[in-house]
Write a protein that holds these residues in place. Sequence first.
Motif, short mmCIF file in Angstrom:
data_model
loop_
_atom_site.label_atom_id
_atom_site.label_comp_id
_atom_site.label_asym_id
_atom_site.label_seq_id
_atom_site.Cartn_x
_atom_site.Cartn_y
_atom_site.Cartn_z
N THR A 135 0.82 -1.21 0.00
CA THR A 135 0.00 0.00 0.00
C THR A 135 0.86 1.26 0.00
O THR A 135 0.51 2.26 -0.65
CB THR A 135 -0.96 0.02 1.20
OG1 THR A 135 -0.21 -0.14 2.42
CG2 THR A 135 -1.98 -1.11 1.11
N ASP A 136 1.99 1.24 0.69
CA ASP A 136 2.88 2.40 0.68
C ASP A 136 3.45 2.64 -0.72
O ASP A 136 3.54 3.78 -1.17
CB ASP A 136 4.04 2.20 1.67
CG ASP A 136 3.60 2.31 3.12
OD1 ASP A 136 2.43 2.69 3.37
OD2 ASP A 136 4.42 1.99 4.01
N ASP A 187 2.82 6.01 -2.86
CA ASP A 187 3.95 6.87 -3.20
C ASP A 187 4.19 6.91 -4.71
O ASP A 187 4.59 7.95 -5.24
CB ASP A 187 5.21 6.37 -2.50
CG ASP A 187 5.12 6.48 -0.98
OD1 ASP A 187 4.23 7.22 -0.49
OD2 ASP A 187 5.92 5.83 -0.30
N ARG A 188 3.93 5.79 -5.38
CA ARG A 188 4.23 5.71 -6.82
C ARG A 188 3.09 6.26 -7.66
O ARG A 188 3.32 6.87 -8.70
CB ARG A 188 4.49 4.24 -7.19
CG ARG A 188 5.08 4.03 -8.56
CD ARG A 188 6.56 4.20 -8.56
NE ARG A 188 7.12 4.19 -9.91
CZ ARG A 188 8.34 4.60 -10.21
NH1 ARG A 188 9.13 5.06 -9.26
NH2 ARG A 188 8.79 4.56 -11.45
N VAL A 205 -4.84 2.92 -1.26
CA VAL A 205 -5.52 1.62 -1.29
C VAL A 205 -5.70 1.11 0.13
O VAL A 205 -4.73 1.05 0.90
CB VAL A 205 -4.70 0.61 -2.13
CG1 VAL A 205 -5.28 -0.79 -2.01
CG2 VAL A 205 -4.64 1.06 -3.58
N GLU A 206 -6.90 0.74 0.48
CA GLU A 206 -7.17 0.19 1.80
C GLU A 206 -6.73 -1.27 1.85
O GLU A 206 -6.83 -2.00 0.86
CB GLU A 206 -8.66 0.31 2.13
CG GLU A 206 -9.15 1.75 2.21
CD GLU A 206 -10.62 1.84 2.57
OE1 GLU A 206 -11.18 0.81 3.05
OE2 GLU A 206 -11.21 2.90 2.36
N ARG A 207 -6.26 -1.68 3.02
CA ARG A 207 -5.78 -3.05 3.16
C ARG A 207 -6.85 -4.07 2.79
O ARG A 207 -6.56 -5.10 2.15
CB ARG A 207 -5.32 -3.28 4.62
CG ARG A 207 -5.12 -4.75 5.00
CD ARG A 207 -3.99 -5.41 4.21
NE ARG A 207 -3.92 -6.84 4.45
CZ ARG A 207 -4.53 -7.77 3.72
NH1 ARG A 207 -5.28 -7.40 2.69
NH2 ARG A 207 -4.39 -9.05 4.00
N HIS A 235 12.95 -1.19 -0.89
CA HIS A 235 14.32 -0.78 -1.21
C HIS A 235 14.54 -0.52 -2.70
O HIS A 235 15.68 -0.27 -3.11
CB HIS A 235 15.30 -1.87 -0.75
CG HIS A 235 15.17 -2.23 0.69
ND1 HIS A 235 15.56 -1.38 1.71
CD2 HIS A 235 14.68 -3.35 1.30
CE1 HIS A 235 15.31 -1.95 2.88
NE2 HIS A 235 14.78 -3.14 2.66
N GLY A 236 13.48 -0.55 -3.51
CA GLY A 236 13.68 -0.58 -4.94
C GLY A 236 13.59 0.73 -5.69
O GLY A 236 13.78 0.75 -6.91
N LYS A 237 13.32 1.83 -5.02
CA LYS A 237 13.08 3.08 -5.74
C LYS A 237 14.29 3.49 -6.57
O LYS A 237 14.16 3.84 -7.76
CB LYS A 237 12.72 4.18 -4.75
CG LYS A 237 12.41 5.52 -5.41
CD LYS A 237 12.02 6.57 -4.38
CE LYS A 237 11.76 7.91 -5.05
NZ LYS A 237 11.39 8.96 -4.06
N GLU A 238 15.49 3.47 -5.99
CA GLU A 238 16.68 3.92 -6.71
C GLU A 238 17.02 2.98 -7.84
O GLU A 238 17.35 3.41 -8.96
CB GLU A 238 17.87 4.04 -5.74
CG GLU A 238 19.16 4.49 -6.39
CD GLU A 238 19.06 5.85 -7.06
OE1 GLU A 238 19.74 6.06 -8.09
OE2 GLU A 238 18.30 6.71 -6.56
#
Length: 408
Positions: free
Chosen positions: A74-75, A79-80, A85-87, A286-289
């Motif tokens: 959901t984060d 962010d993207r 989105v609700e759980r 950890h995948g943004k970069e």
Amino acid sequence: MRYDFDKVTDRRGTGALKFDVLGERYGRADLLPLWVADMDFDTPPFVVEALRRRLDHPIFGYTTEPADFWPAVTDWIRDRHGWNVERSWLTYIPGIVKGIGLTINLFTEPGDRVIIQPPVYHPFRLVPEGNHREVVYNPLKETARGHYEMDLEHLEKVAADPRAKILILSNPHNPAGIVWSGETLREVARICAANGVLVLSDEIHSDMPLFGHRHTPFATVSAEAAACSITFAAPSKTFNIAGIVSSYAIVPNDEIRERFYGWLTANELNEAPIFSPIATVAAYRHGKEWLGQMLEYVEKNVEFVEEFCAANMPAIKPLRPEASFLVWLDCRDLGLPQNELVELFVDGALLALNDGAMFGPGGEGHMRLNVGTPRPILEEALYRLKEALARSSNAAARPEGSTPSGVA
């Protein structure tokens, strides 16, 4: 850190579909494969390390989901894509194509109609047909500049048929890499909601918009869209973990969700296998970069294909994708029948691409090229194609019955 996307990793003999079924699929095993939609880049090290840590424990019994599994999902989506989105809207599914098959079997009956928008990902046709549903085409319209748009007027007509129950939406669109606008998606939602058509929105390529484009989740464009849709997504294409089944569904509508998720729960189809949540959490946390650098590399690969074709093979026109790592090659100016076009790539250039005809009406005269690969591989592929075209042109230019110089 800087990641090395030029690194060439040998995948042969690892069970990789892209490599190890070439003889079966293409009739020869000596091809350079740029077809199936996974990348030749190493899976990100933080995902590999997370899996390795779990492998250090020697027991692989029944497991529960990690506490951070759904918060990580959901984060990431918030962010993207700006979508809160609700759980409760989320569940694991055992693959997106499988999810399409499950929903078709649950929400339709044999003989019902499923709408698809060719040229489009071929399982959108194969899955309904294999389940004895009738597939109805709402073909994309080609624009004057060689791009595509939806034929919404035609969609109105086919959706009005009471036998039409589902529209399978490719968002972004595969194979052409189209990022659909919010305006277009709102019209789709209006039409489908008015006619009781359920929209299955395949958004597996949503994390990879290119050249400044931005993905719009279908369910966010209107209340109608949220009320008539099931969204499928996954980190699998984005982080090159397709072999670790990591798909999930998002359903905001209570009635649709209770029916679908209740059936999944009853059949234990909503339980993720041990490594899927681990890989998903590692990728999303950890995948943004890594993703940013990968997309920058893919953009440069796309530009390389464009420049190479313009300079060396102007009859082949790449359509710049707005998302993902798949380039739609317009080869119609070569004037070849589809079987000869495929032969040019396979037997002439020793390349394995996707035959455009497999994507349905409008795919003829095209080939789909996967540029999610190190630049040296892509360069080799394009030089092979250039040489194959030159040989083909030289052969066509020789008078009938003549032989090339030096050939007895």
